[in-house]
Design a protein around this motif. Structure first.
Motif, PDB file in Angstrom:
ATOM      1  N   SER A 378      13.956   6.093 -17.295  1.00  0.00           N
ATOM      2  CA  SER A 378      12.977   7.248 -17.782  1.00  0.00           C
ATOM      3  C   SER A 378      12.613   8.627 -16.545  1.00  0.00           C
ATOM      4  CB  SER A 378      11.360   6.599 -17.635  1.00  0.00           C
ATOM      5  OG  SER A 378      10.485   6.984 -17.868  1.00  0.00           O
ATOM      6  N   VAL A 379      12.597   8.139 -15.573  1.00  0.00           N
ATOM      7  CA  VAL A 379      13.353   9.247 -14.394  1.00  0.00           C
ATOM      8  C   VAL A 379      14.271  10.281 -14.743  1.00  0.00           C
ATOM      9  CG1 VAL A 379      13.659   9.324 -12.387  1.00  0.00           C
ATOM     10  CG2 VAL A 379      11.723   7.661 -12.231  1.00  0.00           C
ATOM     11  N   LEU A 380      15.015  10.534 -15.397  1.00  0.00           N
ATOM     12  CA  LEU A 380      16.349  10.938 -15.154  1.00  0.00           C
ATOM     13  C   LEU A 380      15.649  11.578 -16.453  1.00  0.00           C
ATOM     14  CD1 LEU A 380      19.018   9.004 -14.649  1.00  0.00           C
ATOM     15  CD2 LEU A 380      18.549  10.701 -13.462  1.00  0.00           C
ATOM     16  N   LEU A 381      14.926  10.418 -17.768  1.00  0.00           N
ATOM     17  CA  LEU A 381      14.881  11.687 -18.963  1.00  0.00           C
ATOM     18  C   LEU A 381      13.441  12.119 -19.299  1.00  0.00           C
ATOM     19  CD1 LEU A 381      16.807   9.443 -21.157  1.00  0.00           C
ATOM     20  CD2 LEU A 381      17.320  11.212 -20.148  1.00  0.00           C
ATOM     21  N   ASP A 382      12.546  11.352 -18.078  1.00  0.00           N
ATOM     22  CA  ASP A 382      11.536  12.352 -18.636  1.00  0.00           C
ATOM     23  C   ASP A 382      10.449  12.165 -18.028  1.00  0.00           C
ATOM     24  OD1 ASP A 382       9.994   9.331 -18.819  1.00  0.00           O
ATOM     25  OD2 ASP A 382      11.295   9.164 -20.608  1.00  0.00           O
ATOM     26  N   ASN A 383       8.899  12.044 -18.117  1.00  0.00           N
ATOM     27  CA  ASN A 383       7.656  12.319 -16.728  1.00  0.00           C
ATOM     28  C   ASN A 383       6.945  11.209 -17.132  1.00  0.00           C
ATOM     29  OD1 ASN A 383       7.040  13.649 -14.656  1.00  0.00           O
ATOM     30  ND2 ASN A 383       6.547  15.629 -16.016  1.00  0.00           N
TER      31      ASN A 383
END
Length: 408
Positions: A378-383
């Motif tokens: 999630s850190v890489l893909l969104d907020n």
């Protein structure tokens, strides 16, 4: 409940709740509790303390060469000496420090509570139920909005992450119940209610993920459930430690390659972090901000302040960071990003090792390891991790795994 899925208005409540929990814990803390916390955090204590300590350093008055250049420029423009610091906004960084401290407190509270096996099982069931109900509530609001546009503040990325965690938690309940049945520790009638409720939760969470998540999130959840199943097979067939480690390493590398391939939405981006960001008109500004990122960062919470400086002409500017990774590169700097990655990796290795070594309670560190991996994705893909509900749920899951990471 839904206010926790929005990006505003719940941070202060989180700090208050955790503060009350810490005070209550400190009042009744015993020697055995302190020993439990020490043993649970053995080897990773530096990892959980790294971020609060780093934010404190960002707030300290520091010499000009180390501090952010904006303070020197402000002093020259005003013809007066300005107190220098790494952060460009002490207020936002101080609030980020309080949030990090509250997260650390919640982790410690969970470790102290989940030391007992019965409490650990109750915590796992409670976390799965809360995640499922939050996802269900968000799904209902989403379906209502489709017919009656209400412009709700519910964030789809947060819903997708919470739905993903709910699937993993419910799957863990099913695996643990079936393991108890096959080991003849529980009869079919005893595990039936748990399995039925968990399957219902899986169906609900699956619908939530399909509705709110994209292909990368769905694949990440599939890999997470596959990881839990693989660990269950390793333990069921009593595979050797070397074989288990090799299998886990192969699975981890394959998963990383697949996530990178799925997240490559913007192959033309100059920075690796921006390759996971959907193309938009703000891309040039984001590329400039990431390219100008300092090794020590510009202060946690300062992304929006800096974005205004990169706004030119009639451009709207970058309102918020598209991903946590991009915000981390700008706010924490490359040194902070490397430290965060090292801390997360250390905790992941500890949890994965505990899942392979523990006895009947292996499911707790296993589900925590998978949850941490989902959080990293999630850190890489969104907020999504900026949303209080997602952060709280992930913190409780990791604390549960650490509490049960050694034989008691």
């Amino acid at each position: 409940m839904l206010s926790l899925l929005s990006s505003q208005g719940a941070g202060e409540a989180k700090i208050i709740v955790v503060g009350v929990g810490l005070i209550s814990l400190a009042v009744g803390l015993r020697g055995s509790d302190v020993d439990q916390i020490r043993r649970s955090l053995a080897g990773v204590g530096w990892a959980v303390l790294l971020m609060p300590l780093y934010l404190i350093v960002q707030l300290l008055p520091l010499p000009g060469p180390v501090a952010h250049t904006i303070w020197k420029s402000a002093g020259e423009a005003l013809q007066m000496s300005a107190v220098s610091a790494i952060t460009v906004d002490r207020g936002d960084t101080l609030f980020a420090l309080m949030t990090a401290a509250s997260t650390l407190g919640l982790l410690i509270v969970t470790v102290a509570i989940a030391r007992d096996r019965r409490r650990a099982e109750l915590t796992l069931r409670g976390a799965a139920a809360v995640a499922t109900l939050m996802g269900l509530a968000a799904l209902v609001v989403s379906l209502i909005d489709a017919r009656l546009p209400l412009h709700s503040a519910v964030r789809p990325d947060a819903v997708a992450l919470i739905g993903s965690l709910a699937i993993v938690l419910d799957a863990a309940l099913v695996i643990a119940a079936l393991e108890r049945f096959t080991a003849r520790r529980s009869a079919a009638a005893e595990i039936a209610p748990t399995v039925l409720i968990a399957i219902i939760g899986l169906l609900i969470s699956g619908a939530v993920l399909i509705r709110a998540g994209g292909l990368p999130q769905i694949v990440a959840v599939g890999l997470g459930v596959g990881c839990l199943t693989t660990l269950a097979v390793i333990r069921r067939f009593d595979m050797s430690r070397a074989s288990a480690v090799v299998l886990c390493v192969i699975g981890g590398v394959a998963s990383a390659v697949l996530i990178v391939w799925l997240g490559d939405e913007n192959a033309a981006a100059g920075s690796l972090l921006l390759r996971f960001v959907a193309p938009s008109q703000d891309m040039p500004q984001l590329e400039a901000m990431v390219a100008d990122a300092r090794w020590l960062g510009a202060g946690a919470g300062a992304f929006q302040d800096l974005a205004r400086l990169y706004q030119g002409g009639g451009a709207s500017g970058v309102a918020t960071a598209p991903t946590v990774a991009v915000a981390g590169a700008v706010e924490l700097g490359w040194l902070g990003c490397v430290g965060a990655a090292a801390a997360g990796s250390a905790i992941l290795v500890k949890l994965a090792g505990a899942a392979l070594e523990r006895g009947r309670d292996w499911i707790y560190p296993a589900v925590a390891a998978v949850g941490l991996a989902l959080g990293a994705t999630s850190v890489l893909l969104d907020n999504a991790l900026c949303i209080p509900a997602a952060g709280i749920l992930l913190t409780v899951t990791i604390g549960l795994g650490l509490a049960q990471s050694y034989s008691q």
